[in-house]
Write an enzyme that holds these catalytic residues in place. Sequence first.
Site, PDB file in Angstrom:
ATOM      1  N   HIS A 143       2.428 -12.955  -0.978  1.00 43.12           N
ATOM      2  CA  HIS A 143       3.815 -12.781  -0.508  1.00 43.12           C
ATOM      3  C   HIS A 143       3.807 -12.653   1.008  1.00 43.12           C
ATOM      4  CE1 HIS A 143       5.935 -11.250  -4.379  1.00 43.12           C
ATOM      5  NE2 HIS A 143       5.028 -12.159  -4.649  1.00 43.12           N
ATOM      6  N   TYR A 154      13.283  -4.073  -1.896  1.00 38.52           N
ATOM      7  CA  TYR A 154      13.396  -2.612  -1.805  1.00 38.52           C
ATOM      8  C   TYR A 154      14.862  -2.284  -1.536  1.00 38.52           C
ATOM      9  CZ  TYR A 154       8.377  -1.625  -1.520  1.00 38.52           C
ATOM     10  OH  TYR A 154       7.043  -1.474  -1.797  1.00 38.52           O
ATOM     11  N   PRO A 159       4.546   6.135  -4.576  1.00 38.55           N
ATOM     12  CA  PRO A 159       4.262   4.699  -4.696  1.00 38.55           C
ATOM     13  C   PRO A 159       5.121   3.785  -3.823  1.00 38.55           C
ATOM     14  CG  PRO A 159       5.401   5.516  -6.653  1.00 38.55           C
ATOM     15  CD  PRO A 159       5.101   6.700  -5.809  1.00 38.55           C
ATOM     16  N   LYS A 171       0.468   1.936  -1.786  1.00 44.97           N
ATOM     17  CA  LYS A 171      -0.766   2.163  -1.040  1.00 44.97           C
ATOM     18  C   LYS A 171      -1.925   2.779  -1.833  1.00 44.97           C
ATOM     19  CE  LYS A 171       0.545   0.697   2.937  1.00 44.97           C
ATOM     20  NZ  LYS A 171       0.257  -0.693   3.137  1.00 44.97           N
ATOM     21  N   TYR A 196       2.913  -2.131   6.126  1.00 50.43           N
ATOM     22  CA  TYR A 196       3.034  -2.581   4.730  1.00 50.43           C
ATOM     23  C   TYR A 196       1.889  -3.521   4.334  1.00 50.43           C
ATOM     24  CZ  TYR A 196       5.206  -3.441   0.280  1.00 50.43           C
ATOM     25  OH  TYR A 196       5.425  -3.488  -1.077  1.00 50.43           O
TER      26      TYR A 196
HETATM   27  C1  LIG Z   1       3.433   4.023 -11.653  1.00 52.41           C
HETATM   28  C2  LIG Z   1       2.423   3.808 -10.554  1.00 52.41           C
HETATM   29  C3  LIG Z   1       2.576   2.739  -9.684  1.00 52.41           C
HETATM   30  C4  LIG Z   1       1.646   2.537  -8.671  1.00 52.41           C
HETATM   31  N1  LIG Z   1       1.824   1.460  -7.828  1.00 52.41           N
HETATM   32  C5  LIG Z   1       0.904   1.230  -6.871  1.00 52.41           C
HETATM   33  C6  LIG Z   1       0.983   0.055  -6.040  1.00 52.41           C
HETATM   34  O1  LIG Z   1       1.901  -0.767  -6.153  1.00 52.41           O
HETATM   35  N2  LIG Z   1       0.025  -0.152  -5.115  1.00 52.41           N
HETATM   36  C7  LIG Z   1      -1.024   0.730  -4.973  1.00 52.41           C
HETATM   37  O2  LIG Z   1      -1.893   0.499  -4.121  1.00 52.41           O
HETATM   38  N3  LIG Z   1      -1.132   1.853  -5.753  1.00 52.41           N
HETATM   39  C8  LIG Z   1      -0.212   2.109  -6.705  1.00 52.41           C
HETATM   40  N4  LIG Z   1      -0.354   3.200  -7.522  1.00 52.41           N
HETATM   41  C9  LIG Z   1      -1.485   4.108  -7.324  1.00 52.41           C
HETATM   42  C10 LIG Z   1      -2.774   3.588  -7.935  1.00 52.41           C
HETATM   43  O3  LIG Z   1      -2.575   3.243  -9.287  1.00 52.41           O
HETATM   44  C11 LIG Z   1      -3.871   4.640  -7.795  1.00 52.41           C
HETATM   45  O4  LIG Z   1      -3.922   5.062  -6.457  1.00 52.41           O
HETATM   46  C12 LIG Z   1      -5.240   4.113  -8.219  1.00 52.41           C
HETATM   47  O5  LIG Z   1      -5.310   4.016  -9.616  1.00 52.41           O
HETATM   48  C13 LIG Z   1      -6.353   5.040  -7.712  1.00 52.41           C
HETATM   49  O6  LIG Z   1      -7.593   4.615  -8.233  1.00 52.41           O
HETATM   50  P1  LIG Z   1      -8.724   5.683  -8.535  1.00 52.41           P
HETATM   51  O7  LIG Z   1      -9.884   4.888  -9.049  1.00 52.41           O
HETATM   52  O8  LIG Z   1      -8.917   6.563  -7.369  1.00 52.41           O
HETATM   53  O9  LIG Z   1      -8.130   6.625  -9.669  1.00 52.41           O
HETATM   54  P2  LIG Z   1      -7.756   6.276 -11.180  1.00 52.41           P
HETATM   55  O10 LIG Z   1      -7.224   4.907 -11.293  1.00 52.41           O
HETATM   56  O11 LIG Z   1      -6.915   7.416 -11.645  1.00 52.41           O
HETATM   57  O12 LIG Z   1      -9.145   6.296 -11.930  1.00 52.41           O
HETATM   58  C14 LIG Z   1      -9.838   7.496 -12.203  1.00 52.41           C
HETATM   59  C15 LIG Z   1     -10.689   7.297 -13.449  1.00 52.41           C
HETATM   60  O13 LIG Z   1     -11.459   8.481 -13.679  1.00 52.41           O
HETATM   61  C16 LIG Z   1     -11.419   8.786 -15.059  1.00 52.41           C
HETATM   62  N5  LIG Z   1     -11.682  10.214 -15.236  1.00 52.41           N
HETATM   63  C17 LIG Z   1     -10.840  11.252 -15.033  1.00 52.41           C
HETATM   64  N6  LIG Z   1     -11.455  12.420 -15.292  1.00 52.41           N
HETATM   65  C18 LIG Z   1     -12.710  12.110 -15.680  1.00 52.41           C
HETATM   66  C19 LIG Z   1     -13.827  12.891 -16.078  1.00 52.41           C
HETATM   67  N7  LIG Z   1     -13.755  14.222 -16.153  1.00 52.41           N
HETATM   68  N8  LIG Z   1     -14.966  12.259 -16.402  1.00 52.41           N
HETATM   69  C20 LIG Z   1     -15.071  10.902 -16.344  1.00 52.41           C
HETATM   70  N9  LIG Z   1     -14.026  10.104 -15.973  1.00 52.41           N
HETATM   71  C21 LIG Z   1     -12.867  10.711 -15.632  1.00 52.41           C
HETATM   72  C22 LIG Z   1     -10.020   8.360 -15.495  1.00 52.41           C
HETATM   73  O14 LIG Z   1      -9.950   8.127 -16.899  1.00 52.41           O
HETATM   74  C23 LIG Z   1      -9.824   7.073 -14.681  1.00 52.41           C
HETATM   75  O15 LIG Z   1     -10.274   5.932 -15.363  1.00 52.41           O
HETATM   76  C24 LIG Z   1       0.548   3.430  -8.533  1.00 52.41           C
HETATM   77  C25 LIG Z   1       0.387   4.503  -9.420  1.00 52.41           C
HETATM   78  C26 LIG Z   1       1.300   4.706 -10.419  1.00 52.41           C
HETATM   79  C27 LIG Z   1       1.106   5.870 -11.356  1.00 52.41           C
END
Ligand SMILES: Cc1cc2nc3c(=O)[nH]c(=O)nc-3n(C[C@H](O)[C@H](O)[C@H](O)COP(=O)(O)OP(=O)(O)OC[C@H]3O[C@@H](n4cnc5c(N)ncnc54)[C@H](O)[C@@H]3O)c2cc1C
Length: 393
Positions: free
Chosen positions: A72, A200, A292, A296, A384
């Site tokens: 985009h 937006y 969100p 980011k 952005y």
């Molecule tokens: C509705 C929504 C929309 C979003 N939209 C955007 C977007 O458009 N753009 C963007 O950049 N971000 C967006 N985000 C944010 C993004 O999804 C998160 O920032 C991203 O998932 C972070 O990745 P992570 O690997 O740090 O954490 P997570 O994806 O939360 O992964 C953590 C992992 O650790 C595992 N875990 C937890 N506890 C334990 C444990 N004790 N032992 C072993 N494993 C464990 C979990 O099961 C999970 O699989 C959005 C979030 C939501 C909720």
Amino acid sequence: MHTQVGIIGAGPAGLLLGHLLHLKGIDSVILERRNHEYVIDRVRAGVLEQFTVDLMTQTGVEARLHREGMRHDSLYLSFAGRRHHVPLAELTGGKAIYVYGQNEVVKDLMDARIATGRPLHYEVQNVSVHNIDSSKPAIHYEADGKQEELKCDFIAGCDGFHGICRPALGDAVTFYDKIYPFGWLGILAEAAPSSEALVYTYHERGFALFSMRSPRITRLYFQVPPDEDIDKWPDDAIWDEMLKRLSTQDGWKPNVGRILNKNVTAMRSFVTEPMRAGRLYLAGDSAHIVPPTGAKGLNLAASDVLHLARAIASFYGTGKTDLLDQYSDTALQRVWKTQRFSWWMTQTLHRFPDENPFDYKRQLADLDYITGSRAALTSLAENYVGLPLDVSF
Ligand SMILES: Cc1cc2nc3c(=O)[nH]c(=O)nc-3n(C[C@H](O)[C@H](O)[C@H](O)COP(=O)(O)OP(=O)(O)OC[C@H]3O[C@@H](n4cnc5c(N)ncnc54)[C@H](O)[C@@H]3O)c2cc1C
């Protein structure tokens, strides 16, 4: 059992870290509490910054992203019934965002992990971290009913906001927290996107966002109270509200279709400082979350992981700990700038329960100023698409 880096969590942060370490010949074991399908099926992020795309490209996990992801070059800001074009690429020297679901990123990284033959264990239980202040920290967990101990040189806490690693940092950390008085009701709908760019919307009934996941699926959100009960929203009522907020005077509106998924997400800004204690390092949502609105969270997880992987690789390459010692400060520079932008987008586009008619008019004037000023639009665009970050690794 011993590994160089024990990674807790197989979300985007944990899988990407394992991938980057593999490219430097560094061993890791990834432990995930959920099963494989659950991790893939979670509907979450969908917008990748230019930096994240560049990093995936640089490290060889980009083939499907370039085939199926949607580049985009612009977005729309919509208010007072009119959409205003924001030419992201033109304002940032050719940078863009890519619509490619977090599910797809996770699938690509899982495939890359499986191809390396390095360990990735799902459905592990009762994970805990030990001796993080020593040179041989350990992870304890249960797998298939057996108690296991994994000794490591380093532990990476990539276990998301509700994981066990952040609480294990102890008392020497500070948490910075802001809770917003609203959440997002989000839907995934079987309807072809009716706009080539995200929209937006600031509306007197509250914020709304038109987005998409593929040429057949739209992803839409609108602002609701933070504790809204999703059962209060039958599908017809959701479409009614979406159309009220998103439709513009030129006749544009989203296509309506079958709702495949709906949920309510509360909104919060949160930062942990420092993002480490001893040999336990946090990356991604375990250390910080953003509302969100700026899209980011996933991108910030990727930048943390790049800094952490560089620091660990430098340690094994040179024996020096300087990059590891600087990891938290280095990562937090981008974290705070990204927090600022996510907060700014959120407060600019949402209606607050305590605001009065003056605030509403002021906010409309703010949007009128932004869309009429190339300087203001450039600032929005460069944040952005993502602030510059060298992806060489
Ligand atoms: C509705 C929504 C929309 C979003 N939209 C955007 C977007 O458009 N753009 C963007 O950049 N971000 C967006 N985000 C944010 C993004 O999804 C998160 O920032 C991203 O998932 C972070 O990745 P992570 O690997 O740090 O954490 P997570 O994806 O939360 O992964 C953590 C992992 O650790 C595992 N875990 C937890 N506890 C334990 C444990 N004790 N032992 C072993 N494993 C464990 C979990 O099961 C999970 O699989 C959005 C979030 C939501 C909720």
